[in-house]
Each structure stands twice: as structure tokens, then as C-alpha cells.
Write an enzyme that holds these catalytic residues in place. Sequence first.
Site, PDB file in Angstrom:
ATOM      1  CG  HIS A  39      -1.598   1.649   1.157  1.00  0.00           C
ATOM      2  ND1 HIS A  39      -3.490   1.151   1.230  1.00  0.00           N
ATOM      3  CD2 HIS A  39      -1.416   2.249   2.447  1.00  0.00           C
ATOM      4  CE1 HIS A  39      -3.631   2.473   0.983  1.00  0.00           C
ATOM      5  NE2 HIS A  39      -2.507   3.478   1.710  1.00  0.00           N
ATOM      6  CD  GLU A  40       2.085   3.565   3.255  1.00  0.00           C
ATOM      7  OE1 GLU A  40       2.130   4.545   3.189  1.00  0.00           O
ATOM      8  OE2 GLU A  40       1.039   3.685   3.880  1.00  0.00           O
TER       9      GLU A  40
ATOM     10  CG  HIS B 113       0.315   6.187  -0.266  1.00  0.00           C
ATOM     11  ND1 HIS B 113      -1.212   6.779  -1.318  1.00  0.00           N
ATOM     12  CD2 HIS B 113       0.099   5.583   0.848  1.00  0.00           C
ATOM     13  CE1 HIS B 113      -1.837   6.269  -0.845  1.00  0.00           C
ATOM     14  NE2 HIS B 113      -1.452   6.197   0.665  1.00  0.00           N
TER      15      HIS B 113
HETATM   16 ZN   LIG Z   1      -2.942   5.716   2.231  1.00  0.00          ZN
END
Ligand SMILES: [Zn+2]
Length: 271
Positions: free
Chosen positions: A143-144, A147
Site C-alpha cells: 500500500h505504501e 503511494h
Molecule cells: Zn494510504
Amino acid sequence: MPVFRILAAIGIGIASLTLNGCATTTSAGVVGADRSQLMLISSEQLEQTAAQGYTKLKNEATQKGELNKDPKLLARLRGIAQRIEPQTGVFRKDAPGWKWEVNVIDSNELNAFCMPGGKIMFYSGLVNRLQLTDAEIAVVMGHEIAHALREHSREQVSQAIAAQAALGVGSAALGLSQNAAALANVGYQALIATHFSRTDEAEADRIGLELTARAGYNPRAGVSLWQKMMNANEGGQMPEFFSSHPADSSRVQQIESLLPVVMPLYNAARR
Ligand SMILES: [Zn+2]
């Protein structure tokens, strides 16, 4: 953070803008992650600031005796990152060649992030207090990383610039500082304190889940991870991670609805 501080953080004025216009940072993958983005500054500008901020954070943690204190945890996190990193090529060709870095800050905080360019930081509290499995760690990391792949910070800064330009605010009025130390300081604040939009979060969930599956970690861990995160939030203390990544039951439902799309990738990776 006020817009002018974000602008100062990346050391640019309206006059020096490279007008890159709209583009997408990533290919779609199976989860469809190719929304067009407004980008008014270069990746290089932001990555340089991120790298400075990351170094500063590491130095501060070292001084406090908090950097990479648990060799076992560090090895575990780096092992998971090594499996995810090659998979990022599905979304953008340059990413597997980034100068990836994974470090751990010894802290009770529930937090983790990946700065632009692949600089990952985990806070030990996130893994230890929530007793995360390897697959759950892979979901957070994926998830990170998503980004960073989507350059959501760059997009946010670009939107702020566009808003300022629309108001006719000149670079002088923004109080831009050319002081490198100040830039690094504010830049790092801007980068780690980013509050992502719901659109950004949904994109990061989708890409992150695909990365998790392709790396051979069970993407079902996305459900248990966010449930753990929500339970921690109910304890009354808002985790740092939660404040920048708000979650509720609809998020878990969205992740569940993605499982049929990404499970075949997981099954293929395990073979
Ligand atoms: Zn996030």
C-alpha cells in the site's frame, strides 16, 4: 500544512514550473490504476527532497538510539520488501531500479510509509503491537509503495500549485526559501505528514493488493490487517497510520471485492 510551506518545501516558485500537464505515473495492472494525474513539478524535484528528508529522519533516529535496533525485525521487513520490489515493474518500468531502502524506527507508534523513490520506514510498534503476519506486513508495504509509484505526494503538491496559480499568487508572495536545510526539514514534514485523499487511498489499496499477490503473499491479509487497524483505533488512541489512512468497514468491503481479481496472481506466484 499551509500551501506556501509545501511549495517552500520543494523549493520552487510558480515561475520555475515545468508544465508537464496531465499524465499517469503507472500502467494499469490487473486492478486498473492508470487515472490521469495533474503533475506540475518533476519527479526529480520531489525525490531529491524526499531523499534528504529520509536521511534526516535516519540520523535523528540514530542519535536517539532508535534506528534498526532489532536485527530480526529488520531482516524480516527487508526480506518482504525484496519480494515486492521486482513486482513494481508491472506498474512502472523504472521502479525496480529505484534506490530502495528499508529501515525500522524503534517506537511504539503504529506507522509506516514509503517516500517517493522507494524510501521505506516502518515503526516497530506497527508490527509488534498489532502482531502482523508477513502477509499483513506485505499489504502495508504494498500500500505504501503504491503511494510512491503513483506519486500521490507530487500530485498533491501540483494541485496546491494549481490552486495558488489560479489565485494569481506570485512566487515572491509565497515566501520561498532557498535554504537547503530548511527545505529538507519542511519537505520531510510535508512528505511524511501527507493526508491522502480517498481516491489516493483506494488506488493504493488496489495496487498494493496486486503487489502483495504477485509477491506470493496471500492478499486476504488485507482484510485482517484493516480489521486489526480499526480495532486499534477503537482503543481510543488514534494510530498515526490511521490518521493519514482513514479506514472503515467500506474499505474492508472494497478489499474483499478485489480478492477475486488478485487471488489468481497469488496462486500463480506460489506455483
Ligand atoms: Zn494510504
